[in-house]
Design a protein around this motif. Structure first.
Motif, PDB file in Angstrom:
ATOM      1  N   ALA A 195       0.826  -1.163   0.016  1.00  0.00           N
ATOM      2  CA  ALA A 195      -0.001  -0.068  -0.039  1.00  0.00           C
ATOM      3  C   ALA A 195       0.871   1.312  -0.180  1.00  0.00           C
ATOM      4  O   ALA A 195       0.153   2.379  -0.059  1.00  0.00           O
ATOM      5  CB  ALA A 195      -0.852  -0.238   0.989  1.00  0.00           C
ATOM      6  N   ALA A 205      -0.069   3.693  -2.548  1.00  0.00           N
ATOM      7  CA  ALA A 205      -1.142   4.754  -2.640  1.00  0.00           C
ATOM      8  C   ALA A 205      -0.603   5.949  -1.859  1.00  0.00           C
ATOM      9  O   ALA A 205      -1.102   7.122  -2.239  1.00  0.00           O
ATOM     10  CB  ALA A 205      -2.164   4.034  -1.450  1.00  0.00           C
ATOM     11  N   VAL A 210      -7.488   0.385  -1.604  1.00  0.00           N
ATOM     12  CA  VAL A 210      -6.354  -0.077  -0.713  1.00  0.00           C
ATOM     13  C   VAL A 210      -6.786   0.224   0.637  1.00  0.00           C
ATOM     14  O   VAL A 210      -6.183  -0.434   1.559  1.00  0.00           O
ATOM     15  CB  VAL A 210      -4.982   0.611  -1.204  1.00  0.00           C
ATOM     16  CG1 VAL A 210      -3.869   0.836  -0.194  1.00  0.00           C
ATOM     17  CG2 VAL A 210      -4.708   0.183  -2.595  1.00  0.00           C
ATOM     18  N   ALA A 249      -6.555  -5.041  -1.299  1.00  0.00           N
ATOM     19  CA  ALA A 249      -5.503  -3.969  -1.137  1.00  0.00           C
ATOM     20  C   ALA A 249      -4.430  -4.213  -2.215  1.00  0.00           C
ATOM     21  O   ALA A 249      -3.811  -3.206  -2.721  1.00  0.00           O
ATOM     22  CB  ALA A 249      -4.779  -4.456   0.278  1.00  0.00           C
ATOM     23  N   GLY A 300      -5.637  -2.976  -5.786  1.00  0.00           N
ATOM     24  CA  GLY A 300      -5.548  -1.561  -5.655  1.00  0.00           C
ATOM     25  C   GLY A 300      -3.940  -0.972  -5.918  1.00  0.00           C
ATOM     26  O   GLY A 300      -3.796   0.147  -6.425  1.00  0.00           O
ATOM     27  N   ALA A 301      -3.168  -1.637  -5.029  1.00  0.00           N
ATOM     28  CA  ALA A 301      -1.527  -1.178  -5.226  1.00  0.00           C
ATOM     29  C   ALA A 301      -1.111  -1.396  -6.721  1.00  0.00           C
ATOM     30  O   ALA A 301      -0.622  -0.541  -7.368  1.00  0.00           O
ATOM     31  CB  ALA A 301      -0.799  -2.208  -4.323  1.00  0.00           C
TER      32      ALA A 301
END
Length: 279
Positions: free
Chosen positions: A81, A84, A109, A260, A263-264
């Motif tokens: 993460a 992000a 994330v 997570a 999204g990363a």
């Protein structure tokens, strides 16, 4: 356990800011032939890279604290993460623009990490057979051989594969940290995992630096996320006894981990400023 969750998030923050600075320093450094350790020495002569390295040290200290109480799948998802963090940081620092899809990835994330914090079971240092700890050191040697070979390839595969190997190296560091049950000096000296941690950490840092010089930031970051999360998480569950809270928290932990990591990966193009980077 709340303190350990906060430590994992602090590590992600340090790694995220450090990545931006390291990329700036790596790209100002003359590249070498193959996996040349002198590249790392030259990079440390650049102040952004040096400051970024200092943040990595602080980040690892926070990660170490987190791994003493949380399963590897939760801690490594938190480390992924950091993309992000760099994505959001890229807006004011690098002039990048985040569109709706990227903000959605940031939200995924954050939501994934929040759910992981809720669903993760409490862990402690894993007691393993000495053969497992020696195998970690053997994996470091294999990682070095693979890195030596991949560093001789042409781009873009050179950067992509080195990024994947760097991710696996970060995963090895996490596994070695997890199996350090006795932190006394005599125990650390006699534990193969200690050497896997030290040598693996230095090798991983070199792999990552050389990969960043290739300029294929998207590929490097995405490959690194996959390498540092998926395999170590599987080993933690299969061999080290990592688990979620009992009951319905198991499926929740799986969904949170996937959210997570996905999204990363979606944010990987912003690891050091993506296509909107004005440099």
């Amino acid at each position: 356990m709340l303190f350990s969750v906060l430590a994992a998030l602090a590590a992600a923050l340090c790694y995220g800011v450090g990545t931006v600075l390291q990329a700036l320093g790596a790209r100002r450094t003359a590249s070498g032939a193959g996996l040349d350790p002198r590249v790392l020495v030259r990079a440390l002569g650049q102040w952004p890279f040096l400051v970024g390295t200092g943040l990595d040290v602080v980040g690892y200290a926070c990660q170490f604290v987190a791994l003493r109480a949380l399963p590897i799948f939760a801690v490594e998802a938190a480390q992924a993460a950091n993309l992000a963090v760099t994505a959001v940081l890229a807006v004011p620092v690098l002039g990048a623009r985040l569109h709706g899809r990227e903000w959605g990835a940031v939200a995924a994330v954050c939501a994934g990490l929040a759910l992981l914090g809720i669903s993760s079971g409490h862990e402690g240092p894993a007691h393993t057979h000495v053969a497992f700890r020696w195998s970690l050191l053997g994996c470091v040697a294999l990682l070095g051989l693979a890195g030596w070979g991949c560093a001789r390839l042409a781009e873009p595969w050179r950067a992509r594969l080195l990024g994947l190997l760097a991710g696996l190296g970060f995963g090895l560091v996490a596994l070695a940290t997890r199996v350090l049950t006795d932190l006394s000096f005599s125990a650390l000296v006699g534990n193969p995992a200690s050497y896997a941690l030290l040598v693996g950490g230095a090798l991983t840092f070199l792999l990552y630096t050389v990969a960043l010089q290739g300029g294929a930031v998207t590929s490097v970051a995405a490959a690194l996320v996959v390498g540092e999360t998926v395999l170590p998480a599987g080993i933690g569950i299969a061999l080290l006894g990592d688990h979620s809270r009992p009951g319905a928290y198991g499926p929740l932990a799986v969904i949170a981990f996937l959210a997570a990591v996905a999204g990363a990966i979606a944010l990987s193009r912003f690891a050091e400023g993506g296509p909107d980077d004005p440099r």
